[in-house]
Design a protein around this motif. Sequence first.
Motif, short mmCIF file in Angstrom:
data_model
loop_
_atom_site.label_atom_id
_atom_site.label_comp_id
_atom_site.label_asym_id
_atom_site.label_seq_id
_atom_site.Cartn_x
_atom_site.Cartn_y
_atom_site.Cartn_z
N LEU A 1 -6.39 7.84 0.49
CA LEU A 1 -6.67 6.43 0.27
C LEU A 1 -5.51 5.56 0.74
CD1 LEU A 1 -8.37 4.10 -0.80
CD2 LEU A 1 -7.51 4.63 -3.10
N LEU A 2 -4.29 5.97 0.45
CA LEU A 2 -3.12 5.20 0.89
C LEU A 2 -3.09 5.09 2.41
CD1 LEU A 2 -0.54 3.68 0.22
CD2 LEU A 2 0.65 5.88 0.11
N THR A 3 -3.41 6.16 3.10
CA THR A 3 -3.44 6.12 4.56
C THR A 3 -4.53 5.17 5.06
OG1 THR A 3 -2.53 8.34 4.75
CG2 THR A 3 -3.75 7.52 6.65
N LEU A 4 -5.71 5.22 4.44
CA LEU A 4 -6.78 4.29 4.83
C LEU A 4 -6.36 2.84 4.63
CD1 LEU A 4 -10.18 5.77 3.54
CD2 LEU A 4 -9.47 5.39 5.89
N LEU A 5 -5.71 2.56 3.52
CA LEU A 5 -5.25 1.20 3.24
C LEU A 5 -4.23 0.75 4.28
CD1 LEU A 5 -4.92 1.43 -0.64
CD2 LEU A 5 -6.55 0.00 0.60
N ALA A 6 -3.29 1.62 4.59
CA ALA A 6 -2.26 1.29 5.57
C ALA A 6 -2.86 1.03 6.94
CB ALA A 6 -1.21 2.40 5.63
N LYS B 1 -1.83 -5.72 7.21
CA LYS B 1 -1.34 -6.31 8.47
C LYS B 1 0.04 -6.91 8.21
CE LYS B 1 -5.83 -7.55 10.49
NZ LYS B 1 -6.16 -6.18 10.63
N HIS B 2 0.91 -6.81 9.22
CA HIS B 2 2.24 -7.41 9.15
C HIS B 2 2.27 -8.56 10.15
CE1 HIS B 2 6.59 -7.92 9.82
NE2 HIS B 2 6.65 -7.59 8.54
N GLY B 3 2.79 -9.70 9.72
CA GLY B 3 2.84 -10.88 10.59
C GLY B 3 3.23 -12.11 9.79
N SER C 1 3.60 -15.41 3.68
CA SER C 1 3.98 -14.01 3.51
C SER C 1 3.96 -13.29 4.85
CB SER C 1 3.01 -13.31 2.55
OG SER C 1 3.35 -11.94 2.42
N ASN C 2 4.79 -12.27 4.97
CA ASN C 2 4.77 -11.39 6.14
C ASN C 2 3.79 -10.24 5.96
OD1 ASN C 2 6.78 -12.81 7.53
ND2 ASN C 2 8.39 -11.74 6.42
N HIS C 3 3.21 -10.14 4.76
CA HIS C 3 2.32 -9.03 4.44
C HIS C 3 0.93 -9.56 4.06
CE1 HIS C 3 5.91 -6.57 4.31
NE2 HIS C 3 6.44 -7.47 3.50
N VAL D 1 3.18 -0.55 2.61
CA VAL D 1 4.08 -0.87 3.73
C VAL D 1 4.79 0.40 4.22
CG1 VAL D 1 6.16 -2.14 4.41
CG2 VAL D 1 4.39 -3.28 3.06
N SER D 2 5.26 1.23 3.30
CA SER D 2 5.93 2.48 3.70
C SER D 2 4.99 3.38 4.48
CB SER D 2 6.43 3.23 2.46
OG SER D 2 7.47 2.52 1.86
N ARG D 3 3.74 3.52 4.01
CA ARG D 3 2.80 4.37 4.73
C ARG D 3 2.45 3.77 6.09
NH1 ARG D 3 -0.50 8.51 3.08
NH2 ARG D 3 1.41 8.95 1.90
N PHE D 4 2.34 2.44 6.15
CA PHE D 4 2.07 1.77 7.42
C PHE D 4 3.17 2.09 8.44
CE2 PHE D 4 2.77 -1.92 10.20
CZ PHE D 4 1.53 -2.03 10.81
N ARG D 5 4.42 2.05 7.99
CA ARG D 5 5.55 2.35 8.88
C ARG D 5 5.51 3.82 9.32
NH1 ARG D 5 9.66 -1.27 5.30
NH2 ARG D 5 9.19 -3.25 6.32
N GLU D 6 5.15 4.71 8.40
CA GLU D 6 5.08 6.14 8.73
C GLU D 6 4.05 6.41 9.82
OE1 GLU D 6 4.16 8.39 5.23
OE2 GLU D 6 5.93 7.66 4.15
N ILE D 7 2.87 5.82 9.68
CA ILE D 7 1.79 6.13 10.63
C ILE D 7 1.90 5.31 11.91
CG2 ILE D 7 0.23 6.89 8.81
CD1 ILE D 7 -1.26 4.25 9.05
#
Length: 194
Positions: A15-20, A25-27, A37-39, A186-192
Motif C-alpha cells: 500500500l505504501l508503494t502504491l501511495l508513493a 506529488k512533489h512540487g 506546500s511542496n507535498h 515521501v521516503s518511499r517516493f524517494r526510494e522508488i
Amino acid sequence: MSSFTPTPQNYLDELLTLLARNAYKHGDFTLASGRKSNHYVNCKPVSLSGKGLMLVSQAMLSHVEDDAVAVAGLTLGADPLVSGVAMTAYQKDRSLDALIVRKEAKGHGTSAWLEGPLPPIGSKITVLEDVVTSGGSSLKAVKQLRNLGYEISRVVAIVDRQEGGFEAMIASELQLESLFLLSDVVSRFREISI
C-alpha cells in the motif's frame, strides 16, 4: 487477474508503494486550506482502484474499534473507504455498516446529513479519512455524527500530513490513528524514484 494476496507482512508495504507511486506529488501546490506546500497527496487514485481499495480496507479495518457498529466519513474522500471497510468486515464475518456524512443537509425529502443504514442512537462509530492535514474534514464528520447522538472517539486516516491534524483531534477528544505519515510516503517516493 493479479495473484497478489495480501498478508499482514506485506499489505502495508504494498500500500505504501502504491501511495508513493499514485497518490503523491512533489512540487509547488496550494492546498484546500489555502496553505502552500511542496507535498500533495490525493489518495483517490489508490482508493478507487481495485487493488488499492482492497489494501486500504484491510489496513483500516484493523484500526476500527472492536465495539464500533459502523464506519463513517465525509463525502467524497471517505466514500470508497467506508464502503470498502464495511465489505471487508463482512468477508471476515464482522457486522459493520458504512455511513456517508454529507457536506450539507440533503435539500429535499428527509433533509438528512447521513446516508446509510442508521445504527441506534448512542452506538459507537469509527470515522475514516483519506488525508488529514488540519483535521477539518474529519472534525466536520465527527460533529455531525455527535450531533445525531453517536459516540465517536477514533479517526482512522490513510495519511497524516503532520500539519496539526493530530493536535486538532486531541483537542476534540479524539484518537487519530494513521496508516502512514507524510514522511513515510515521501521516503518511499524517494526510494522508488531512484
